[in-house]
Design a protein around this motif. Sequence first.
Motif, short mmCIF file in Angstrom:
data_model
loop_
_atom_site.label_atom_id
_atom_site.label_comp_id
_atom_site.label_asym_id
_atom_site.label_seq_id
_atom_site.Cartn_x
_atom_site.Cartn_y
_atom_site.Cartn_z
N LEU A 59 21.17 77.92 -19.02
CA LEU A 59 20.35 76.98 -19.78
C LEU A 59 20.96 75.59 -19.77
CD1 LEU A 59 17.96 76.38 -21.58
CD2 LEU A 59 19.22 77.34 -23.53
N LEU A 60 22.28 75.51 -19.89
CA LEU A 60 22.93 74.20 -19.88
C LEU A 60 22.81 73.51 -18.53
CD1 LEU A 60 26.13 74.89 -22.00
CD2 LEU A 60 24.20 73.42 -22.62
N THR A 61 22.69 74.27 -17.46
CA THR A 61 22.47 73.64 -16.15
C THR A 61 21.12 72.93 -16.12
OG1 THR A 61 23.85 75.32 -15.09
CG2 THR A 61 22.41 74.03 -13.67
N ALA A 62 20.10 73.56 -16.73
CA ALA A 62 18.80 72.90 -16.83
C ALA A 62 18.89 71.66 -17.72
CB ALA A 62 17.76 73.88 -17.38
N VAL A 63 19.64 71.77 -18.81
CA VAL A 63 19.82 70.62 -19.69
C VAL A 63 20.55 69.50 -18.97
CG1 VAL A 63 20.91 69.82 -21.81
CG2 VAL A 63 19.73 72.02 -21.79
N ALA A 64 21.54 69.86 -18.17
CA ALA A 64 22.29 68.85 -17.42
C ALA A 64 21.37 68.05 -16.50
CB ALA A 64 23.40 69.51 -16.61
N GLY A 65 20.38 68.73 -15.90
CA GLY A 65 19.47 68.06 -15.01
C GLY A 65 18.52 67.11 -15.70
N ALA A 66 18.35 67.29 -17.02
CA ALA A 66 17.43 66.45 -17.79
C ALA A 66 18.14 65.36 -18.58
CB ALA A 66 16.61 67.31 -18.73
N THR A 67 19.47 65.31 -18.50
CA THR A 67 20.26 64.35 -19.26
C THR A 67 21.30 63.71 -18.34
OG1 THR A 67 21.83 66.08 -19.94
CG2 THR A 67 19.98 65.63 -21.42
N SER A 68 21.97 62.66 -18.87
CA SER A 68 22.98 62.00 -18.05
C SER A 68 24.24 61.62 -18.83
CB SER A 68 22.40 60.72 -17.43
OG SER A 68 21.97 59.82 -18.44
N ARG A 69 24.15 61.58 -20.17
CA ARG A 69 25.30 61.12 -20.95
C ARG A 69 25.80 62.13 -21.97
NH1 ARG A 69 26.03 60.07 -25.84
NH2 ARG A 69 23.81 60.31 -26.31
N ILE A 70 24.91 62.77 -22.69
CA ILE A 70 25.27 63.62 -23.81
C ILE A 70 26.16 64.77 -23.34
CG2 ILE A 70 23.24 65.14 -23.63
CD1 ILE A 70 23.08 65.00 -26.72
N ARG A 71 27.17 65.12 -24.16
CA ARG A 71 28.01 66.25 -23.83
C ARG A 71 27.23 67.54 -24.04
NH1 ARG A 71 33.19 65.16 -22.68
NH2 ARG A 71 33.64 67.39 -22.78
N LEU A 72 27.57 68.57 -23.27
CA LEU A 72 26.85 69.84 -23.28
C LEU A 72 27.82 70.96 -23.61
CD1 LEU A 72 25.03 69.29 -19.86
CD2 LEU A 72 24.28 68.55 -22.12
N GLY A 73 27.45 71.80 -24.57
CA GLY A 73 28.37 72.85 -24.96
C GLY A 73 27.69 74.16 -25.30
N SER A 74 28.48 75.22 -25.27
CA SER A 74 28.02 76.55 -25.68
C SER A 74 28.58 76.82 -27.07
CB SER A 74 28.53 77.62 -24.70
OG SER A 74 29.95 77.64 -24.70
N ALA A 75 27.70 77.26 -27.96
CA ALA A 75 28.15 77.59 -29.32
C ALA A 75 27.48 78.89 -29.77
CB ALA A 75 27.84 76.45 -30.28
#
Length: 327
Positions: free
Chosen positions: A59-75
């Motif tokens: 899921l975070l890989t999809a989020v990475a493709g839609a964003t450019s700055r925000i940090r991405l994490g698993s919680a």
Amino acid sequence: MIKLSLLDRSRTRAGETEAAALRGTVARAAHAERLGYDRFWVAEHHGVAGIAGAAPAVLLTAVAGATSRIRLGSAGVMLPHHQPIVVAEQFATLSAFAPGRVDLGLGRSPGFTAPVRRALRQGDSDFAADIAELRGFLGGTAEVTLHPQPDGPVPLHVLATGTGLRVAAEAGLPVIVGGPLLGVGGDPAPGLEALAGYRRDFRPSAQQAEPRVAVSVDVLIADTADEAAELILPEAWAMAQSRTTGVFPPLEPVAAVRAGRRSARQQQYVEQTVAAAIIGTAARVESRLAELIERTGAVELVASGSTFDRDALAASDASLGALLGRP
């Protein structure tokens, strides 16, 4: 200024597909980036009808493709469900798509039901040892060399209960705390004692020189107190059903929740969920958050609220961002 994050569990909604829930998560992350949020977290759940988020790295890989700055994490990634090398490979791969933006939050939940635990082939595990092994893979000190190599450091975080706080302190890792440990709507003393123990026993590490606490709590803002109370109702009703029927269902519209019947015990659980959340007008939420942050010494707020109405949720996210000084 306190760091501001969102935790999105990819909550499903009555009348929507589960794919729509995942697309909603990606859209919410992009919106959070535009609002100036610092980090966006996703969760791991298995076999839960009300949650589509089962695979954080994917899921975070999809989020990475839609964003450019925000940090991405698993919680967080529930480490007892996985081999540490597989988790390391997944997040090293993710860091190739979002270099310098990836955080790996780790938990130790045993699973929602016995059938889920059996399906995950879950056995006995040593959370502290698994974290140490995972760090070895990501840091390049393990017997097996990780491929792909991470594109820069992948900071670890621990979703902390009492045991998790001890493990994090010994490993020199930051913690994310929520629920009863925060004492929201209840007695804060046990949580404050546990946090004091974490800070007292913290051992500095290469990643973290000092103890670091993030707090996770449901936060929902509306123009009036009554509107905010309606926003929390779908989640509160789902929690009540899960505790009385064993099934955690999709979110329902407020009108459907109000029209439905609930037992006295279910009503009690609804009220407990509402009490544990920080909801209301912007002024009311600001006051309660200030008290929580002062009491816990937190440096990051992880807002985890959800509701059926996506537009109302987006407006709440925007209000929270403005409240905490985001442009």
